[in-house]
Design a protein around this motif. Sequence first.
Motif, mmCIF file in Angstrom:
data_model
loop_
_atom_site.group_PDB
_atom_site.id
_atom_site.type_symbol
_atom_site.label_atom_id
_atom_site.label_comp_id
_atom_site.label_asym_id
_atom_site.label_seq_id
_atom_site.Cartn_x
_atom_site.Cartn_y
_atom_site.Cartn_z
ATOM 1 N N LEU A 41 32.060 41.608 40.723
ATOM 2 C CA LEU A 41 30.778 41.516 40.025
ATOM 3 C C LEU A 41 30.718 40.262 39.169
ATOM 4 O O LEU A 41 29.700 39.558 39.147
ATOM 5 N N ASP A 42 31.800 39.981 38.450
ATOM 6 C CA ASP A 42 31.840 38.780 37.610
ATOM 7 C C ASP A 42 31.698 37.518 38.450
ATOM 8 O O ASP A 42 31.035 36.559 38.052
ATOM 9 N N PHE A 43 32.329 37.512 39.626
ATOM 10 C CA PHE A 43 32.277 36.344 40.500
ATOM 11 C C PHE A 43 30.845 36.036 40.918
ATOM 12 O O PHE A 43 30.443 34.869 40.987
ATOM 13 N N PHE A 44 30.066 37.069 41.183
ATOM 14 C CA PHE A 44 28.682 36.880 41.612
ATOM 15 C C PHE A 44 27.704 36.872 40.440
ATOM 16 O O PHE A 44 26.491 36.778 40.654
ATOM 17 N N GLY A 45 28.211 36.982 39.215
ATOM 18 C CA GLY A 45 27.351 36.929 38.041
ATOM 19 C C GLY A 45 26.437 38.135 37.890
ATOM 20 O O GLY A 45 25.322 38.011 37.369
ATOM 21 N N ALA A 59 22.989 45.897 35.475
ATOM 22 C CA ALA A 59 22.238 45.755 36.726
ATOM 23 C C ALA A 59 22.925 46.528 37.853
ATOM 24 O O ALA A 59 22.263 47.200 38.652
ATOM 25 N N PHE A 60 24.246 46.434 37.895
ATOM 26 C CA PHE A 60 24.974 47.146 38.945
ATOM 27 C C PHE A 60 24.885 48.648 38.746
ATOM 28 O O PHE A 60 24.822 49.410 39.722
ATOM 29 N N ARG A 61 24.872 49.071 37.472
ATOM 30 C CA ARG A 61 24.762 50.502 37.192
ATOM 31 C C ARG A 61 23.413 51.037 37.697
ATOM 32 O O ARG A 61 23.347 52.117 38.283
ATOM 33 N N ILE A 62 22.345 50.263 37.455
ATOM 34 C CA ILE A 62 21.018 50.685 37.923
ATOM 35 C C ILE A 62 20.979 50.699 39.453
ATOM 36 O O ILE A 62 20.485 51.648 40.074
ATOM 37 N N ALA A 63 21.517 49.616 40.063
ATOM 38 C CA ALA A 63 21.536 49.543 41.528
ATOM 39 C C ALA A 63 22.379 50.674 42.117
ATOM 40 O O ALA A 63 21.975 51.322 43.098
ATOM 41 N N GLY A 64 23.537 50.914 41.511
ATOM 42 C CA GLY A 64 24.381 52.008 41.990
ATOM 43 C C GLY A 64 23.711 53.356 41.820
ATOM 44 O O GLY A 64 23.830 54.237 42.677
ATOM 45 N N GLY A 65 22.992 53.504 40.709
ATOM 46 C CA GLY A 65 22.264 54.749 40.483
ATOM 47 C C GLY A 65 21.188 54.973 41.531
ATOM 48 O O GLY A 65 21.023 56.083 42.041
#
Length: 206
Positions: free
Chosen positions: A63-67, A72-78
Amino acid sequence: MDMTFQHYLLGLFAVANNIPALPLFMNLCRGAQTPVQHRLCGVATASSLATMAISLFIGAAVLDFFGISIAAFRIAGGLLLVSSGLSMLKSSCDEADGLPPVSVSRMIPMAVVPIAIPLTTGAGTISTIVLFAESAHTMAGLLRIGGAICVMSVVNYLAFYYSPAIVRFLGRTGMDIFTKIFGLITLALGIQFIITGLTAAFPVLH
């Protein structure tokens, strides 16, 4: 504050169970010798375990590599979990269509894809583990997640190993009920991820 081991295990049990893969796994093993069936069981379980372990240890680094922010990932994962949960609630665990007999060399890749990935350990599972890892602020928390992954892998192994008896015992109706229960838990977990992500991204909502 780290969550309890039981919380991690329940979350993984909802998204990383291999019940949807059992009918297909049984069809794959149809006619195979017992040692071959046990080998396929080990391959599927090991592939699932490796995927979960990689998600735990380097998922955040990716995630850090792609900024990508964790909010945001939590919302997308949700959203992904909500979609998966709704799909599970609407699905029916019909027995997989009959597969033609295949050689052992072709059985092994099929035990990895699609049985291990994504039927047992899919994108929803990966998202859940990455988010769990981000919420764990101590080494003890990470160890609890790792322990939950190991326990879940043992459960999956036993389910694969005893899949003929499990499917016969549950029947089509029982499989449908289990899938819908897991779907409801997955849906609730996804909604919670979205709420937490929105709160982190927009503190005014807290």
